[in-house]
Design a protein around this motif. Structure first.
Motif, PDB file in Angstrom:
ATOM      1  N   ALA A 149       0.832  -1.213   0.000  1.00 56.14           N
ATOM      2  CA  ALA A 149       0.000   0.000   0.000  1.00 56.14           C
ATOM      3  C   ALA A 149       0.862   1.257   0.000  1.00 56.14           C
ATOM      4  O   ALA A 149       0.611   2.207  -0.754  1.00 56.14           O
ATOM      5  N   VAL A 166       2.539   1.934  -3.386  1.00 49.86           N
ATOM      6  CA  VAL A 166       1.657   2.383  -4.462  1.00 49.86           C
ATOM      7  C   VAL A 166       1.096   3.774  -4.179  1.00 49.86           C
ATOM      8  O   VAL A 166       1.103   4.659  -5.050  1.00 49.86           O
ATOM      9  N   LEU A 167       0.621   4.012  -2.955  1.00 45.27           N
ATOM     10  CA  LEU A 167      -0.104   5.247  -2.654  1.00 45.27           C
ATOM     11  C   LEU A 167       0.807   6.465  -2.561  1.00 45.27           C
ATOM     12  O   LEU A 167       0.442   7.555  -3.007  1.00 45.27           O
ATOM     13  N   LEU A 173       1.796   7.719  -6.076  1.00 43.52           N
ATOM     14  CA  LEU A 173       0.600   8.246  -6.732  1.00 43.52           C
ATOM     15  C   LEU A 173       0.255   9.634  -6.210  1.00 43.52           C
ATOM     16  O   LEU A 173      -0.066  10.550  -6.980  1.00 43.52           O
ATOM     17  N   ALA A 174       0.312   9.808  -4.888  1.00 43.19           N
ATOM     18  CA  ALA A 174      -0.002  11.105  -4.294  1.00 43.19           C
ATOM     19  C   ALA A 174       1.011  12.161  -4.713  1.00 43.19           C
ATOM     20  O   ALA A 174       0.645  13.297  -5.051  1.00 43.19           O
ATOM     21  N   THR A 200       5.310   1.929  -9.680  1.00 44.15           N
ATOM     22  CA  THR A 200       4.258   2.953  -9.718  1.00 44.15           C
ATOM     23  C   THR A 200       4.760   4.220 -10.400  1.00 44.15           C
ATOM     24  O   THR A 200       4.055   4.819 -11.225  1.00 44.15           O
TER      25      THR A 200
END
Length: 451
Positions: free
Chosen positions: A199, A202-203, A206-207, A256
């Motif tokens: 998590a 990936v997050l 992306l943010a 990512t």
């Protein structure tokens, strides 16, 4: 005066000196079997406490585990950034075979060797199999980074090595608990660590990418390469705080960025690879300092036999079974079977065993360290040789082309070219070189050198 410099300062001085030497011989190393990775490993060996005593490092020194962990994180982050999700999804068949079949088979074959050759009990044998199952393409850089090597082989080795470090960790932790005689295998905690690491990986990217693309934020040209550094450091810090799987988080973060931030990827690529290279070389110097003649002398002859067989038997057998009827060419298959170098993941997992305090921890660490040393020396010195086997246009010596031209000139003088009589109407009879032949040599000699 040397001791007055202090441990960290002295380590920095030694690293700077060896790094300068590596830079000066890097061009030669790029063309020959000389390896900068092996240079740092040997330098660490010579500077270690039990050899010359210049560096005072032990396996339980905090800087050893921290530097190995940081180097592995950086390497996985940059490895992940070389591929995107589309690449993984479209070319997953071969890496899937290597991970789904090759990884567990390598673990089992290594465990069999550890039990029957090194005489370890089954829990410790399976544990050392899990520790040595991951691979590291850093020590086969000439193969992975050579455009002449088939893309699917490079993709296979890169994806496999990036994913198998995180996949092997649950096996290491569970088998470590079994070897320690624990009734609680902490499977729930392992699943949580993997999920949290994924998590975060990936997050966070992306943010960061989404924020940069808003009208309120923008990275200048000077700071653009630092965007990848900031993302990587944030993923590392959050992984530490939340106890997520750092290695899975690193690889997921790289993928990512490659998938959703091609601009960020391009800005960070060369800078990030240089940072990862520095950390890798520093970790190799430190790891080499843990090895000494006395350390190697503590290993029995059966341990040496095990270390060699773990490299030349375990992975080749596992991947031979994994790639049956896969359509992979024999030359590519042989290269994949050989290039399973042991690297930072195995170093970190070996240190975990040493810190665990299990009865056979010291013996397991000795065998792991010996296997890693042999692997680094063997794989980092043979990558250039194997990569050249895929180079169909590799350079030939100048004298070879001169001899071919002399031979062709002599043949032309003895047998002048025949030309047809236009009046005969039979068409031209001029001798022409066959398709793909060298116009300056024999057709059997193949294409001319592009040099």
């Amino acid at each position: 005066m040397v001791r007055a410099l202090g441990g960290v300062s002295l380590l920095l001085l030694c690293f700077a000196a060896v790094l300068l030497a590596a830079v000066l011989v890097s061009a030669l190393a790029h063309r020959t079997i000389l390896s900068t990775a092996a240079l740092f490993l040997v330098a660490g060996f010579l500077l270690g406490e039990d050899t010359t005593g210049v560096l005072h490092l032990r396996a339980d020194s905090p800087i050893v585990a921290q530097l190995a962990e940081l180097a592995l994180f950086a390497v996985l982050f940059t490895d992940g950034m070389r591929v995107g999700w589309a690449d993984l999804r479209s070319a997953w068949r071969l890496p899937g075979r290597a991970l789904g079949w090759g990884l567990p088979l390598t673990l089992l074959v290594t465990a069999l060797l550890a039990h029957y050759v090194a005489d370890l009990d089954w829990p410790e044998a399976l544990l050392i199999g899990a520790i040595l199952a991951p691979t590291d393409p850093v020590f086969a850089a000439a193969l992975v980074g050579n455009d002449k090597v088939p893309a699917r082989l490079r993709h296979l080795l890169n994806v496999e090595s990036g994913v198998n470090d995180g996949l092997a960790l649950p096996f290491v932790v569970v088998l470590l608990a079994v070897a320690a005689g624990s009734d609680d295998l902490h499977l729930g905690e392992l699943a949580t660590e993997l999920a949290v690491g994924l998590a975060i990986g990936v997050l966070v990217p992306l943010a960061a990418i989404a924020l940069e693309r808003t009208r309120w934020f923008a990275a200048s040209a000077a700071y653009a390469p630092l965007n990848g550094v900031a993302i990587g450091l944030l993923v590392l810090a959050l992984g530490k705080v939340t106890h997520g799987n750092l290695f899975l988080a690193a690889f997921a973060a790289g993928i990512t960025v490659a998938t959703f931030g091609p601009r960020e990827r391009a800005a960070f690529e060369h800078f990030g690879e240089n940072v990862a290279e520095l950390l890798k070389l520093a970790a190799l110097l430190v790891f080499g300092a843990l090895i000494s003649v006395a350390f190697l002398g503590e290993i029995s002859w059966t341990g040496w036999v095990f270390a060699v067989l773990a490299i030349v038997v375990a992975r080749p057998v596992a991947l031979w079974i994994s790639f049956l009827r896969s359509g992979l060419g024999l030359r590519e298959q042989a290269a994949a079977m050989w290039f399973g170098p042991k690297g930072f993941a195995s170093v970190v997992y070996g240190l975990l065993v040493l810190e665990s305090g299990i009865a056979a921890g010291d013996e397991v660490f000795h065998l792991v360290a010996l296997t890693i040393v042999i692997s680094i020396l063997a794989h980092s010195s043979s990558d250039v040789v194997v990569a050249r086997a895929f180079d169909e246009a590799r350079e030939t010596p100048a004298w070879h082309g001169l001899l071919r031209r002399i031979r062709q000139t002599r043949r032309s003088a003895v047998t002048p070219p025949q030309r047809a009589d236009p009046a005969a109407g039979d068409g031209p009879a001029t001798a022409l070189p066959s398709e793909g032949a060298d116009p300056h040599g024999d057709p059997a000699d193949g294409p001319a050198s592009t040099k």
